[in-house]
Design an enzyme around this catalytic site. Structure first.
Site, PDB file in Angstrom:
ATOM      1  CE1 TYR A  53      -3.142  -2.837  -0.124  1.00  0.00           C
ATOM      2  CE2 TYR A  53      -3.700  -2.477   2.169  1.00  0.00           C
ATOM      3  CZ  TYR A  53      -3.876  -3.169   0.990  1.00  0.00           C
ATOM      4  OH  TYR A  53      -4.787  -4.186   0.927  1.00  0.00           O
ATOM      5  N   GLY A 211     -17.576  -1.983  -1.969  1.00  0.00           N
ATOM      6  CA  GLY A 211     -17.484  -1.954  -3.430  1.00  0.00           C
ATOM      7  C   GLY A 211     -16.207  -1.331  -3.956  1.00  0.00           C
TER       8      GLY A 211
HETATM    9  N1  LIG Z   1      -6.479  -8.387  -0.006  1.00  0.00           N
HETATM   10  C1  LIG Z   1      -6.618  -7.647  -1.080  1.00  0.00           C
HETATM   11  O1  LIG Z   1      -6.253  -8.036  -2.198  1.00  0.00           O
HETATM   12  C2  LIG Z   1      -7.265  -6.309  -0.934  1.00  0.00           C
HETATM   13  C3  LIG Z   1      -7.683  -5.598  -2.065  1.00  0.00           C
HETATM   14  C4  LIG Z   1      -8.316  -4.360  -1.862  1.00  0.00           C
HETATM   15  C5  LIG Z   1      -8.486  -3.880  -0.571  1.00  0.00           C
HETATM   16  N2  LIG Z   1      -8.037  -4.595   0.512  1.00  0.00           N
HETATM   17  C6  LIG Z   1      -8.227  -4.114   1.902  1.00  0.00           C
HETATM   18  O2  LIG Z   1      -9.605  -3.901   2.120  1.00  0.00           O
HETATM   19  C7  LIG Z   1      -9.798  -2.574   2.605  1.00  0.00           C
HETATM   20  C8  LIG Z   1     -11.137  -2.041   2.176  1.00  0.00           C
HETATM   21  O3  LIG Z   1     -11.250  -1.999   0.781  1.00  0.00           O
HETATM   22  P1  LIG Z   1     -11.178  -0.623  -0.044  1.00  0.00           P
HETATM   23  O4  LIG Z   1     -10.572   0.413   0.786  1.00  0.00           O
HETATM   24  O5  LIG Z   1     -10.549  -0.980  -1.338  1.00  0.00           O
HETATM   25  O6  LIG Z   1     -12.694  -0.337  -0.397  1.00  0.00           O
HETATM   26  P2  LIG Z   1     -14.030  -0.073   0.472  1.00  0.00           P
HETATM   27  O7  LIG Z   1     -13.780  -0.349   1.896  1.00  0.00           O
HETATM   28  O8  LIG Z   1     -15.102  -0.814  -0.217  1.00  0.00           O
HETATM   29  O9  LIG Z   1     -14.249   1.476   0.214  1.00  0.00           O
HETATM   30  C9  LIG Z   1     -13.375   2.406   0.773  1.00  0.00           C
HETATM   31  C10 LIG Z   1     -13.956   3.791   0.614  1.00  0.00           C
HETATM   32  O10 LIG Z   1     -15.211   3.832   1.216  1.00  0.00           O
HETATM   33  C11 LIG Z   1     -15.438   5.095   1.756  1.00  0.00           C
HETATM   34  N3  LIG Z   1     -16.216   4.875   2.994  1.00  0.00           N
HETATM   35  C12 LIG Z   1     -15.848   4.096   4.034  1.00  0.00           C
HETATM   36  N4  LIG Z   1     -16.821   4.071   4.969  1.00  0.00           N
HETATM   37  C13 LIG Z   1     -17.803   4.876   4.511  1.00  0.00           C
HETATM   38  C14 LIG Z   1     -19.068   5.264   5.019  1.00  0.00           C
HETATM   39  N5  LIG Z   1     -19.495   4.775   6.197  1.00  0.00           N
HETATM   40  N6  LIG Z   1     -19.834   6.097   4.281  1.00  0.00           N
HETATM   41  C15 LIG Z   1     -19.399   6.552   3.084  1.00  0.00           C
HETATM   42  N7  LIG Z   1     -18.204   6.221   2.545  1.00  0.00           N
HETATM   43  C16 LIG Z   1     -17.425   5.382   3.244  1.00  0.00           C
HETATM   44  C17 LIG Z   1     -14.099   5.688   2.072  1.00  0.00           C
HETATM   45  O11 LIG Z   1     -14.131   7.057   1.699  1.00  0.00           O
HETATM   46  P3  LIG Z   1     -13.079   8.154   2.207  1.00  0.00           P
HETATM   47  O12 LIG Z   1     -11.794   7.782   1.525  1.00  0.00           O
HETATM   48  O13 LIG Z   1     -13.661   9.414   1.729  1.00  0.00           O
HETATM   49  O14 LIG Z   1     -12.962   8.026   3.686  1.00  0.00           O
HETATM   50  C18 LIG Z   1     -13.116   4.830   1.319  1.00  0.00           C
HETATM   51  O15 LIG Z   1     -12.344   5.508   0.370  1.00  0.00           O
HETATM   52  C19 LIG Z   1      -8.607  -1.811   2.002  1.00  0.00           C
HETATM   53  O16 LIG Z   1      -8.426  -0.564   2.624  1.00  0.00           O
HETATM   54  C20 LIG Z   1      -7.510  -2.797   2.206  1.00  0.00           C
HETATM   55  O17 LIG Z   1      -7.074  -2.763   3.554  1.00  0.00           O
HETATM   56  C21 LIG Z   1      -7.434  -5.801   0.329  1.00  0.00           C
END
Ligand SMILES: NC(=O)c1ccc[n+]([C@@H]2O[C@H](COP(=O)([O-])OP(=O)(O)OC[C@H]3O[C@@H](n4cnc5c(N)ncnc54)[C@H](OP(=O)(O)O)[C@@H]3O)[C@@H](O)[C@H]2O)c1
Length: 287
Positions: A53, A211
């Protein structure tokens, strides 16, 4: 916050994903630290990160270092916080994600992560993604060695199939504690892995549970049933989504990402949001 089991540990039912604070579109360090502190204030005790990251080639571990800094500067007690990192993915700096699952690479990567996190042993280390050029058993063999050598305290895998979950658990001698796969209203292809983890009592950590970074804000406009249930409860569609995921099985621990304190503050409340059986069924049936 309500707790869930992750191997022998008890962690908050909702974790924090660190990726949005370190890749494309990331905020400055000050806002990131405030976001991690807001998560801790809300009772979050599971923080997910990865050495990959980061944006530029020279800043491997950008997110691990942020988390270490945030924990160090937090005024409260952080002894019960589990930081879960990963190895096996790399970012050469051109926006792509490459893989390296060679045992010798993973062993060095884990030690570098421990140094950046400032810990003697990593709380939870996850093999990030299978490398098609390396037998899966060899990569997991490295994770087993890291466990046996005490470099890591707990072992997990990510982006794994049902077969890989079973293989990894066998190689680890039954010590696999978590599986992190993509799962959200729009991405349900890992339902079989979620159900398999439920049968085995292994924690299932949905990644991109809203998502993904680019789509999370549109969740309500893309998924009408989630928006309707949210309106009925007077909460955000994102909160309903996380509450629905939590309701699918007791092993589920979503790790919503955030780059603003308000996002994780809202997400954390989903652990207390009770959906009715009819609502859960409607959300599950909704496409
Ligand atoms: N293992 C893997 O291959 C893999 C791949 C992808 C991700 N991940 C992990 O999974 C975690 C989560 O996935 P992600 O970050 O890709 O996507 P996500 O959690 O689906 O979406 C993240 C986004 O959602 C917004 N958000 C969060 N809570 C919210 C709420 N209550 N209301 C409105 N908006 C909200 C945030 O906005 P703001 O930025 O404006 O706060 C953030 O940018 C990652 O951070 C990472 O640690 C792992």
């Amino acid at each position: 916050m309500i707790q869930r089991s992750l191997g022998p540990r008890s962690v908050s039912a909702v974790g924090l994903g660190g990726m949005p604070m370190s890749i494309e579109g990331r905020p400055d360090a000050e806002r990131s630290i405030a976001t991690i502190h807001a998560a801790l204030d809300a009772g979050v005790t599971l923080i997910d990160t990865a050495d990959a990251y980061h944006l530029l080639p020279g800043e491997v571990g950008h997110n691990e270092e942020l988390i270490a800094r945030a924990l160090k500067t937090y005024a409260g007690d952080t002894a019960n916080v589990l930081v879960a990192t990963k190895g096996g993915h790399l970012r050469p700096g051109d926006g792509t994600w490459t893989r390296d699952g060679r045992p010798e690479y993973l062993k060095e990567a884990a030690k570098a992560s421990a140094r950046r996190l400032g810990v003697e042993a990593i709380g939870l280390y996850q093999f990030h993604r299978p490398d098609p050029h390396v037998p899966y058993a060899d990569s997991i063999g490295a994770i087993r060695d890291l466990l046996d050598e005490g470099v890591i305290q707990l072992a997990g895998i990510s982006n794994a199939s049902v077969e890989q979950i079973d293989l990894a658990n066998r190689i680890l001698g039954g010590r696999l504690v978590s599986v992190q796969n993509q799962f959200s209203p729009a991405h349900r292809s890992s339902l079989a892995e979620l159900e398999h983890c439920t049968e085995l009592g292994i924690a299932f950590l949905p990644w991109s549970p809203l998502g993904g970074i680019r789509n999370a804000a549109e969740l309500g406009s893309r998924h009408a049933v989630f928006a309707q249930v949210a309106a009925d409860h007077g909460v955000s569609p994102q909160q309903v989504t996380l509450a629905w995921e939590l309701a699918l099985a007791p092993v589920v621990i979503p790790i919503p990402g955030a780059s603003r304190p308000a996002s994780i503050q809202d997400s954390a409340k989903s652990a207390e949001l009770e959906l009715t059986t009819a609502e859960i069924a409607a959300l599950t049936a909704a496409v």
